[in-house]
Design a protein around this motif. Structure first.
Motif, PDB file in Angstrom:
ATOM      1  N   SER A 119       0.835  -1.198   0.000  1.00  0.00           N
ATOM      2  CA  SER A 119       0.000   0.000   0.000  1.00  0.00           C
ATOM      3  C   SER A 119       0.872   1.252   0.000  1.00  0.00           C
ATOM      4  O   SER A 119       1.909   1.324   0.662  1.00  0.00           O
ATOM      5  N   THR A 120       0.444   2.267  -0.769  1.00  0.00           N
ATOM      6  CA  THR A 120       1.168   3.538  -0.808  1.00  0.00           C
ATOM      7  C   THR A 120       0.604   4.529   0.197  1.00  0.00           C
ATOM      8  O   THR A 120       1.094   5.649   0.308  1.00  0.00           O
ATOM      9  N   ARG A 157      -4.411   2.659  -2.392  1.00  0.00           N
ATOM     10  CA  ARG A 157      -3.622   2.797  -3.623  1.00  0.00           C
ATOM     11  C   ARG A 157      -4.577   2.773  -4.820  1.00  0.00           C
ATOM     12  O   ARG A 157      -5.663   2.213  -4.750  1.00  0.00           O
ATOM     13  N   SER A 158      -4.137   3.371  -5.902  1.00  0.00           N
ATOM     14  CA  SER A 158      -4.938   3.448  -7.122  1.00  0.00           C
ATOM     15  C   SER A 158      -3.994   3.351  -8.312  1.00  0.00           C
ATOM     16  O   SER A 158      -2.964   4.027  -8.351  1.00  0.00           O
ATOM     17  N   GLN A 159      -4.366   2.506  -9.263  1.00  0.00           N
ATOM     18  CA  GLN A 159      -3.494   2.328 -10.430  1.00  0.00           C
ATOM     19  C   GLN A 159      -4.302   1.816 -11.619  1.00  0.00           C
ATOM     20  O   GLN A 159      -5.290   1.093 -11.452  1.00  0.00           O
TER      21      GLN A 159
END
Length: 245
Positions: A119-120, A157-159
């Motif tokens: 997780s970022t 996080r999102s990507q």
């Protein structure tokens, strides 16, 4: 002493002997029965006694019967019992957060799962804590994965999905264009049939080629999962399946 006199004395002695032997036998029998009664009386109150089960096997009274009604949870049920109550953020709140993270997107899928490392977010969630894994897509079918903390609602996080090819994007765009029913409407239909906690919402096509919203509902009285396929065009329930594992 003559023979006749001796015989008479023996005859007189026999009844007395018989009486004495009978008394001894009765005394012995009485002693055995008395021992059994004494042993039973000496047993402490509340101590287990043996009863015969329907299969003929002696088992202590009060101990669970092999054919008793005590239900043991399966691994999946135990996982649901641990995960569902820990999720303080509902599916629709998490879906709204995910869609807001990617402008111009719509929800394609969301699932309650456990957080993994990577997780970022700061602070990072503990591995194993509940999170919502959502997939949203823009109009051209480009998917993005957004992970949301199911306890706090923070974006972890999102990507974008970099493994999509042109065919995958077109398939996703077609699903979105054919879905006349929103995810919220599909969930309302499913939970109208079965009250519980929604853990999965997914836009997909069934075996017949119909576009459906697949909704998982977990009931907390037995921790079963019921999956509903709701027609994304007409709104009717096409399939209902209970997972008792």
């Amino acid at each position: 002493m003559n023979v006749t006199t001796h015989a008479l004395r023996l005859r007189a002695a026999l009844p007395a002997c018989l009486i004495t032997c009978s008394a001894l036998l009765l005394t012995a029998c009485g002693s055995e029965k008395g021992s059994e009664v004494s042993a039973a009386a000496a047993a402490p109150s509340g101590s287990p006694t043996s009863t015969t089960s329907p299969t003929g096997t002696a088992s202590p009274t009060g101990s669970p019967s092999p054919t008793g009604t005590t239900t043991r949870l399966t691994d999946d049920q135990a996982e649901r019992r641990a995960l569902v109550p820990a999720a303080k953020v509902t599916w629709d709140k998490a879906a709204g957060t995910a869609v807001g993270e990617v402008p111009g997107s719509k929800l394609v899928e969301i699932e309650l799962t456990r957080a993994e490392s990577g997780s970022t977010a700061s602070p990072a969630p503990s591995p194993g804590s509940p999170e919502w894994a959502a997939e949203v897509a823009t109009q051209d079918g480009t998917r993005h994965t957004v992970h949301i903390d199911a306890a706090s609602g923070r974006v972890l996080r999102s990507q974008p999905d970099r493994e999509q090819d042109a065919e995958d994007k077109q398939e996703t765009a077609d699903l979105l264009s054919k879905a006349e029913l929103t995810a919220e409407q599909a969930v309302k239909t499913a939970t109208g049939r079965k009250k519980g906690t929604v853990t999965v919402v997914e836009l997909d096509s069934d075996d017949a080629g119909k576009v459906v919203w697949s909704v998982d509902v977990v009931t907390q009285d037995d921790w079963y999962k019921t999956t509903f396929d709701v027609d994304a065009a007409g709104g009717e329930i096409l399939r209902e399946e209970v997972d008792r594992d």
